[in-house]
Design a protein around this motif. Structure first.
Motif, PDB file in Angstrom:
ATOM      1  N   ILE A   2       0.836  -1.205   0.000  1.00  0.00           N
ATOM      2  CA  ILE A   2       0.000   0.000   0.000  1.00  0.00           C
ATOM      3  C   ILE A   2       0.865   1.246   0.000  1.00  0.00           C
ATOM      4  O   ILE A   2       0.546   2.231  -0.667  1.00  0.00           O
ATOM      5  N   GLU A   4       3.556   1.750  -1.408  1.00  0.00           N
ATOM      6  CA  GLU A   4       4.122   1.961  -2.736  1.00  0.00           C
ATOM      7  C   GLU A   4       3.069   2.437  -3.737  1.00  0.00           C
ATOM      8  O   GLU A   4       3.390   2.991  -4.776  1.00  0.00           O
ATOM      9  N   THR A   5       1.807   2.234  -3.420  1.00  0.00           N
ATOM     10  CA  THR A   5       0.722   2.570  -4.337  1.00  0.00           C
ATOM     11  C   THR A   5       0.493   4.078  -4.386  1.00  0.00           C
ATOM     12  O   THR A   5       0.399   4.736  -3.353  1.00  0.00           O
ATOM     13  N   LYS A   6       0.372   4.605  -5.590  1.00  0.00           N
ATOM     14  CA  LYS A   6       0.126   6.030  -5.787  1.00  0.00           C
ATOM     15  C   LYS A   6      -1.357   6.258  -6.049  1.00  0.00           C
ATOM     16  O   LYS A   6      -1.986   5.492  -6.775  1.00  0.00           O
ATOM     17  N   GLN A   8      -4.682   7.421  -7.570  1.00  0.00           N
ATOM     18  CA  GLN A   8      -5.098   7.660  -8.950  1.00  0.00           C
ATOM     19  C   GLN A   8      -6.098   8.805  -8.993  1.00  0.00           C
ATOM     20  O   GLN A   8      -6.990   8.897  -8.158  1.00  0.00           O
ATOM     21  N   GLU A  41      -2.156   0.342 -11.438  1.00  0.00           N
ATOM     22  CA  GLU A  41      -1.310   0.816 -10.339  1.00  0.00           C
ATOM     23  C   GLU A  41      -1.025  -0.303  -9.344  1.00  0.00           C
ATOM     24  O   GLU A  41       0.086  -0.430  -8.833  1.00  0.00           O
ATOM     25  N   ARG A  42      -2.005  -1.137  -9.084  1.00  0.00           N
ATOM     26  CA  ARG A  42      -1.814  -2.280  -8.183  1.00  0.00           C
ATOM     27  C   ARG A  42      -0.759  -3.230  -8.769  1.00  0.00           C
ATOM     28  O   ARG A  42       0.124  -3.718  -8.063  1.00  0.00           O
ATOM     29  N   ALA A  45       2.720  -1.501  -8.465  1.00  0.00           N
ATOM     30  CA  ALA A  45       3.204  -1.519  -7.086  1.00  0.00           C
ATOM     31  C   ALA A  45       3.637  -2.932  -6.684  1.00  0.00           C
ATOM     32  O   ALA A  45       4.643  -3.094  -5.982  1.00  0.00           O
ATOM     33  N   THR A  46       2.913  -3.934  -7.138  1.00  0.00           N
ATOM     34  CA  THR A  46       3.272  -5.319  -6.842  1.00  0.00           C
ATOM     35  C   THR A  46       4.637  -5.651  -7.432  1.00  0.00           C
ATOM     36  O   THR A  46       5.476  -6.276  -6.777  1.00  0.00           O
TER      37      THR A  46
END
Length: 79
Positions: A2, A4-6, A8, A41-42, A45-46
């Motif tokens: 999470i 790392e997730t930007k 949207q 994005e997921r 980030a993964t």
């Protein structure tokens, strides 16, 4: 992952405001685009987190025992 997730843009809240104000008229298209951005994005980030040696996959976001219309609790997840 999470962290790392930007976020949207537009966010779901911004989309909702646009719908209510009449600024967004093609609701289905807008929501599909938003969902596509979230999925991309997921996935990004993964990959980044996996590249740092963390064991993570898109399967971590799947909840196979979830049933529409029923409460989903931590207890159900452990079963």
């Amino acid at each position: 992952m999470i962290s790392e997730t930007k976020e949207q843009r537009p966010t779901l809240g911004e989309i909702t405001q646009g719908i209510l104000s009449g600024e967004i008229t093609d609701i289905g298209r807008t929501l599909r685009e938003h969902n596509g951005k979230l999925a991309a994005e997921r996935e990004r980030a993964t990959r980044v987190v996996s590249g740092k040696g963390v064991r993570v996959s898109l399967d971590d976001w799947a909840f196979p025992n979830w049933k529409r219309g029923e409460d989903y609790t931590a207890e159900m997840y452990r079963q």
